[in-house]
Write an enzyme that holds these catalytic residues in place. Structure first.
Site, mmCIF file in Angstrom:
data_model
loop_
_atom_site.group_PDB
_atom_site.id
_atom_site.type_symbol
_atom_site.label_atom_id
_atom_site.label_comp_id
_atom_site.label_asym_id
_atom_site.label_seq_id
_atom_site.Cartn_x
_atom_site.Cartn_y
_atom_site.Cartn_z
ATOM 1 N N ARG A 169 20.801 24.075 4.300
ATOM 2 C CA ARG A 169 22.216 23.991 3.966
ATOM 3 C C ARG A 169 22.545 22.728 3.174
ATOM 4 O O ARG A 169 23.567 22.657 2.526
ATOM 5 C CB ARG A 169 23.067 23.938 5.248
ATOM 6 C CG ARG A 169 23.212 25.234 5.975
ATOM 7 C CD ARG A 169 23.801 24.977 7.347
ATOM 8 N NE ARG A 169 25.106 24.331 7.298
ATOM 9 C CZ ARG A 169 26.260 24.966 7.260
ATOM 10 N NH1 ARG A 169 26.276 26.262 7.258
ATOM 11 N NH2 ARG A 169 27.397 24.297 7.243
ATOM 12 N N ARG A 173 20.783 17.179 -5.279
ATOM 13 C CA ARG A 173 21.193 17.268 -6.681
ATOM 14 C C ARG A 173 20.567 16.165 -7.504
ATOM 15 O O ARG A 173 20.672 14.999 -7.138
ATOM 16 C CB ARG A 173 22.703 17.037 -6.812
ATOM 17 C CG ARG A 173 23.554 17.880 -5.977
ATOM 18 C CD ARG A 173 24.133 19.021 -6.785
ATOM 19 N NE ARG A 173 24.696 19.974 -5.855
ATOM 20 C CZ ARG A 173 25.903 19.830 -5.337
ATOM 21 N NH1 ARG A 173 26.672 18.838 -5.699
ATOM 22 N NH2 ARG A 173 26.356 20.709 -4.474
HETATM 23 N N1 UDP Z 1 22.472 16.595 8.179
HETATM 24 C C1 UDP Z 1 21.875 15.350 8.215
HETATM 25 N N2 UDP Z 1 22.598 14.265 7.827
HETATM 26 C C2 UDP Z 1 23.882 14.352 7.406
HETATM 27 C C3 UDP Z 1 24.487 15.624 7.348
HETATM 28 C C4 UDP Z 1 23.763 16.727 7.754
HETATM 29 O O1 UDP Z 1 20.731 15.225 8.603
HETATM 30 O O2 UDP Z 1 24.493 13.311 7.085
HETATM 31 C C5 UDP Z 1 21.672 17.752 8.613
HETATM 32 C C6 UDP Z 1 21.879 18.069 10.076
HETATM 33 O O3 UDP Z 1 20.661 18.507 10.631
HETATM 34 C C7 UDP Z 1 22.882 19.191 10.032
HETATM 35 C C8 UDP Z 1 22.482 19.950 8.780
HETATM 36 O O4 UDP Z 1 22.045 18.927 7.910
HETATM 37 O O5 UDP Z 1 22.817 19.987 11.163
HETATM 38 C C9 UDP Z 1 23.605 20.756 8.158
HETATM 39 O O6 UDP Z 1 24.681 19.911 7.900
HETATM 40 P P1 UDP Z 1 26.123 20.409 7.523
HETATM 41 O O7 UDP Z 1 26.904 19.202 7.186
HETATM 42 O O8 UDP Z 1 25.999 21.516 6.557
HETATM 43 O O9 UDP Z 1 26.615 20.995 8.907
HETATM 44 P P2 UDP Z 1 28.092 21.231 9.427
HETATM 45 O O10 UDP Z 1 28.167 20.365 10.627
HETATM 46 O O11 UDP Z 1 29.061 20.812 8.374
HETATM 47 O O12 UDP Z 1 28.134 22.685 9.709
#
Ligand code: UDP
Length: 365
Positions: A169, A173
């Site tokens: 997810r 970039r």
């Molecule tokens: N993630 C991370 N660091 C960040 C943001 C996200 O490692 O600063 C990882 C984390 O494992 C998370 C996944 O990326 O569960 C997906 O993040 P996203 O922000 O898409 O999740 P949301 O909480 O917004 O659904």
């Protein structure tokens, strides 16, 4: 007699109800909560629309879905540009040239690629878990600074025990574009999500504070078909075991200040800070905010137990094996439709929930 009893006034239930009503069907929606809109629910305080169950940023590529939501709300031009903080240093999310510049001082994509290449995990097979996925994608520095501890904190599991799909997810970039979502359409409903749901449910009978399971037989007897949007394991009395979720605790504060953190979403990526992120709600909609006050919410991960609010399904092997058993049972039902994040046990974005409701409704006709 109703055509559909819809259990749950969240995004799946409300979309399905709207489509069915537009097609001339009679619907009754019940929800055990005191309000509609499920986890999209927003509350208006001092003109600030607080995202009570965590931030919801609408984004999609699909013309039909975008047109559908625009029937019920006007969307503002909010663009998600989250910030990630580790040890006093701020990085841009998605991982973009801004992130690589803050991490290594590089200023061109070529330099960034070289840097990542030099520390990337090289596998001759598909990554088996989140850690491998992250290390192959962005290398050690970014993994150690922005992913490892945040993920551990958020999921309360070691990244080695989590599926690689979660991190897919996260966009990477090789440009200075720090818009988190690549989608064509993005925004927040002006006036909040609750108002959008009110419009979506216009002319549809809704009963809140109703516990379906307390008198399932009665509610089922009211309609030809049931649309169930709650937890699928609960529907089947947990007979094949319990599905796990990641739960959250929210600590919300009103602060007498115009601006607390200068951004809607700021992640805290180190292990020593207990919250994963702080949301400052007014930045979702600059126009509606009172100048002298702001509302901020700290999101703190919480271990899952049955009575808590489920947020994120944990799509690991153990849970998916349990889910499969319930899904097999659901497939045999002729008068019950299961849909949404909880009934399909899927880590869904909002547009994906709407899409699922579109498809499931289409299957009906
Ligand atoms: N993630 C991370 N660091 C960040 C943001 C996200 O490692 O600063 C990882 C984390 O494992 C998370 C996944 O990326 O569960 C997906 O993040 P996203 O922000 O898409 O999740 P949301 O909480 O917004 O659904």
């Amino acid at each position: 007699m109703y055509n559909y009893l819809i259990v749950g006034a969240g995004l799946f239930g409300s979309t399905f109800a709207r489509l069915a009503t537009d097609a001339g069907k009679k619907c009754l929606i019940i929800d055990k909560r005191a309000h509609i809109a499920g986890n999209c629910y927003t509350e208006n305080t001092n003109g600030i629309h607080k995202h009570v169950f965590g931030p919801h940023i609408f984004h999609c590529n699909d013309e039909n879905i975008w047109q559908f939501v625009n029937r019920f709300a006007q969307f503002n031009n909010f663009v998600n540009r989250p910030i990630a903080i580790n040890n006093g240093k701020a990085f841009s999310l998605p991982f973009s040239m801004y992130t690589f510049n803050a991490m290594w001082g590089v200023t061109t994509p070529e330099e960034a690629i070289e840097k990542i290449e030099s520390q990337r995990l090289k596998l001759d097979r598909e990554p088996l878990n989140l850690e491998e996925q992250a290390l192959t994608l962005v290398g050690e520095d970014i993994y150690n600074t922005l992913i490892r501890d945040y993920t551990k904190k958020q999921w309360q599991k070691d990244p080695k025990e989590l599926p690689p799909t979660i991190i897919k997810r996260l966009p990477v970039r090789m440009s200075w574009d720090n818009n988190y979502f690549y989608d064509k359409y993005q925004g927040i409903p002006i006036g909040g999500y609750t108002a959008m749901f009110e419009n979506m449910l216009e002319g549809i009978e809704v009963k809140t504070n109703v516990d379906y399971f307390a008198d399932k037989e009665y509610w089922d007897s009211l309609a030809e078909k049931v649309v169930f949007t709650g937890k699928i394991d609960e529907y089947y009395g947990f007979q094949h075991g319990e599905l796990e979720y990641r739960s959250l605790r929210f600590e919300t504060e009103t602060i007498q200040r115009d601006n607390y953190q200068g951004n809607a979403v700021v992640n805290y990526n180190s292990a020593d800070v207990p919250w994963t992120r702080i949301i400052e709600h007014k930045h979702f909609d600059q126009n509606s905010a009172d100048q002298n006050v702001t509302i901020v919410t700290k999101e703190i991960p919480d271990t899952w137990s049955r009575e808590k609010t489920p947020y994120y399904p944990i799509g690991d092997e153990v849970n998916m094996a349990i889910f499969k058993k319930y899904e097999d049972m659901a497939k045999l039902e002729t008068n019950v439709i299961f849909g949404g994040r909880l009934a399909e046990y899927r880590y869904y974005d909002m547009h994906q929930v709407i899409n699922s409701a579109f498809n499931k409704f289409e299957n009906q006709i």
